[in-house]
Each structure stands twice: as structure tokens, then as C-alpha cells.
Write an enzyme that holds these catalytic residues in place. Structure first.
Site, short mmCIF file in Angstrom:
data_model
loop_
_atom_site.label_atom_id
_atom_site.label_comp_id
_atom_site.label_asym_id
_atom_site.label_seq_id
_atom_site.Cartn_x
_atom_site.Cartn_y
_atom_site.Cartn_z
N ASN A 137 60.40 32.73 18.10
CA ASN A 137 59.04 32.32 18.48
C ASN A 137 58.70 32.79 19.89
O ASN A 137 57.55 33.01 20.23
CB ASN A 137 58.92 30.80 18.43
CG ASN A 137 58.87 30.27 17.01
OD1 ASN A 137 58.29 30.91 16.13
ND2 ASN A 137 59.52 29.15 16.77
N PHE A 189 58.28 34.56 8.70
CA PHE A 189 58.62 35.01 10.06
C PHE A 189 60.13 35.05 10.32
O PHE A 189 60.64 36.06 10.85
CB PHE A 189 57.93 34.09 11.07
CG PHE A 189 58.22 34.45 12.51
CD1 PHE A 189 59.19 33.76 13.22
CD2 PHE A 189 57.55 35.47 13.14
CE1 PHE A 189 59.47 34.08 14.55
CE2 PHE A 189 57.81 35.81 14.46
CZ PHE A 189 58.78 35.12 15.17
O1 RIB Z 1 57.60 30.83 9.51
C1 RIB Z 1 57.87 29.60 10.15
C2 RIB Z 1 59.08 29.69 11.01
O2 RIB Z 1 58.84 30.65 12.03
C3 RIB Z 1 59.41 28.39 11.75
O3 RIB Z 1 60.79 28.31 11.97
C4 RIB Z 1 58.71 28.54 13.06
O4 RIB Z 1 59.34 27.80 14.12
C5 RIB Z 1 58.88 30.01 13.31
O5 RIB Z 1 60.15 30.20 13.88
CA CA Z 2 61.69 28.00 14.22
#
Ligand code: RIB
Ligand code: CA
Length: 312
Positions: free
Chosen positions: A39, A163
Site C-alpha cells: 500500500n 492488488f
Molecule cells: O486489494 C485489497 C488489498 O490490497 C488489501 O490488503 C489492502 O490493504 C491492499 O493491500
Molecule cells: Ca493490506
């Protein structure tokens, strides 16, 4: 702490990672926390992890930073969702202490070998977990399993890639192919538990000191999510599901499926290919795919965990 499930969290705080740490602090025994870039860059996810451990009175829990970039892919972060700090929306006191080391991989290996039966709970890109499994394949026999947030029947970074998997598909593939027991909280599950305005007020009122700050995090997170989607009532609390799957399994419905990660697809790289076919020739299941959640009960557990944070 007799009886509580032992967990090792690997995370990239991250708003929802923060709530996962708080819930784990209340309902599990956290043997340690490791951080990964995702993130936000590694220095920020590490700082944020320590801030959250301080919030829930777990400042003594060991924290080790790990991979600052994926195994192969170029590093990409998510300030468009989590803000420049990785956890925008509230101001917190500076972290009480720095990370205990920058060697998350060996901390994971040593902790698992010293605590057979521990669950690994990754809620970010799977780089640290994949590296640990490469260095110490015996981990597969020594852990109870891996409860991860990632993947799903659809994507968020692309049409089919979520992600955490999309950031490091090579790492994710190594983890799903490792032979470890895997419990997967994918997007088709996590989108069932959103931080609606009513739930944000539950958080605000749950604790005189941290309640308003945590509500601020959710307000920021939800504002970003709602700006990017045409039908969301709030931000999904993705990562909390990976913890609750272990501490409150009664909240969930699941199915046993084979899951593999697409590495090469021009438009599907990072996709978790879940085999839902009914043909007898389908691949042997390697994953418990969580399919449903009792979102109200789950949110009640989140509020209970927030109430348990120390007053200071
Ligand atoms: O797609 C959601 C994920 O990606 C979660 O873990 C959020 O914290 C981001 O890391
Ligand atoms: Ca996460």
C-alpha cells in the site's frame, strides 16, 4: 496466553491492515508482525504497523521489516487509496519504537520453527512469505496454514487481478503452489463487509480515545473507495477477514478449490484462477476459498476489539 490461536501477521498498513492487527491483538496471540511494501513503501508500512501495535497496547510485539519490492515486478504502491502516509485520515502519536530488525524472512522462519502450529496471516503482497518458504521449505509442515487476503473471482487493480496478488504474482504463485494449507479471503468475500456510515459511527463510539481516530481512518478510506466506484457504501475491510477466518470461523461459508496464479497473461497477470468446475478431472483443491461472511457479526467483533484497546 493459553488457548489463543498463535498468528504471525505479515502486512502493509494500510487502513484495513490496521484493523486486522487490532482484531488479532484481541482474539489471537500475535507472535510477531512483519512488514512488506505494498500500500505504501516499506518505511511507511513499517512505521504504520508500529503505530497500530501501540494503539492496541501491543507495543512489545516484535516487528521486523521485510521486502521493499516484489520478487520480479516493479514496485507499485496505492497512495490513490491509502494516501501518501499509507494510513491517511487521522493523526497518531509517533511510534514508540522502531522495527526490531529488517530481516522479516528469518524472523518468520525462526518463529515458525519455535512455534509449530502457528498460522501465517499475510494481508499484503506475498513477497516475504514466498522468500521464507524458499529459504525454509520445512515451514509448510510446521505451520497450521496461511490465511491470506488476496485474489478472488474478480480483480480491483485490473479486471481479474487483486492488488496483493497483482503486486507480486511470482510470490503469490509460489505460495499457492507450496503445499501449505491456504485459506483465501478474496475480493468476492471482502466486498461483503464494507465500512458503511453506520458502522463508522459504531467505531467512533467504541472507544473514547482511539474510536474517533479509527473512524477518521475509515472515513478517509471510504471516501477514496467511493470516489473510485459507482456503487460502494464504504471501503471493504479486506484484511480483517484473514484474521476473523481463524478466530471466528463460524462467520464464514467456504468451498475447497484449486487456485493457481496467472503469471504470464497479457491481461490476466496476477489473476487467481479458481477452479469451480464440477468435472471429476479438476485439479485437487489446495485452498479453502471463503465465499460468504456474516458481515454484521464480523463488524461486531471488530468493535469488540476496538473497545479492548487501552485507554491511554
Ligand atoms: O486489494 C485489497 C488489498 O490490497 C488489501 O490488503 C489492502 O490493504 C491492499 O493491500
Ligand atoms: Ca493490506
Amino acid at each position: 496466553m493459553a488457548g489463543k490461536l498463535k498468528v504471525l501477521l505479515d502486512c502493509d498498513p494500510g487502513h484495513d491492515d490496521a484493523f486486522a492487527i487490532i482484531v488479532a491483538s484481541k482474539f489471537a496471540e500475535i507472535l510477531g508482525v512483519t512488514t512488506v511494501a505494498g500500500n505504501a513503501p516499506l518505511d511507511l508500512t513499517t512505521k504504520n504497523a508500529r503505530v497500530v501495535l501501540d494503539i492496541c497496547g501491543a507495543s512489545s510485539v516484535q516487528l521486523h521489516s521485510g521486502a521493499s519490492r516484489p520478487l520480479v515486478a516493479e514496485p507499485i504502491h496505492a497512495a490513490y487509496i491509502h494516501g501518501e502516509s499509507g494510513m491517511d485520515g487521522a493523526n497518531f502519536a509517533a511510534p514508540s519504537r522502531p522495527a526490531d530488525s529488517s530481516d522479516a524472512v528469518h524472523f518468520i522462519i525462526e518463529t515458525v520453527r519455535a512455534n509449530p502450529g502457528v498460522w501465517l496471516v499475510p494481508t499484503g503482497p506475498l513477497t516475504n512469505i514466498a522468500l521464507a518458504l524458499r529459504v525454509a521449505p520445512d515451514l509448510v509442515e510446521n505451520i497450521s496454514g496461511i490465511s491470506l487476503m488476496g485474489g478472488g473471482r474478480f480483480g480491483n487493480r485490473t479486471a481479474m487481478a487483486e492488488f496483493n496478488i497483482w503486486c507480486d504474482p511470482e510470490a503469490a504463485s509460489a505460495v499457492f503452489d507450496s503445499g501449505a494449507k491456504i485459506v483465501m479471503s478474496g475480493l468476492h468475500l471482502t466486498h461483503q463487509i464494507m465500512a458503511t456510515p453506520a458502522r463508522i459511527e459504531m467505531v467512533r463510539n467504541a472507544h473514547s480515545v482511539v474510536g474517533p481516530k479509527l473512524a477518521g481512518l475509515l472515513e478517509f478510506f471510504s471516501k477514496m473507495y467511493k470516489s473510485l466506484h459507482d456503487d460502494f457504501e464504504g471501503a471493504p475491510l479486506h484484511d480483517v477477514c484473514a484474521v476473523l477466518a481463524l478466530t471466528h470461523p463460524q462467520f464464514f461459508g467456504s468451498s475447497e478449490r484449486h487456485v493457481a496464479v496467472e503469471i504470464d497473461g497479457a491481461i490476466t497477470r496476477g489473476m487467481t484462477v479458481i477452479d469451480y468446475r464440477h468435472v471429476v478431472s479438476r485439479a485437487k483443491a489446495n485452498t479453502t476459498v471463503l465465499e460468504t461472511i456474516d458481515a454484521d457479526a464480523a463488524f461486531g467483533a471488530i468493535v469488540e476489539a476496538i473497545r479492548a484497546c487501552p485507554e491511554r
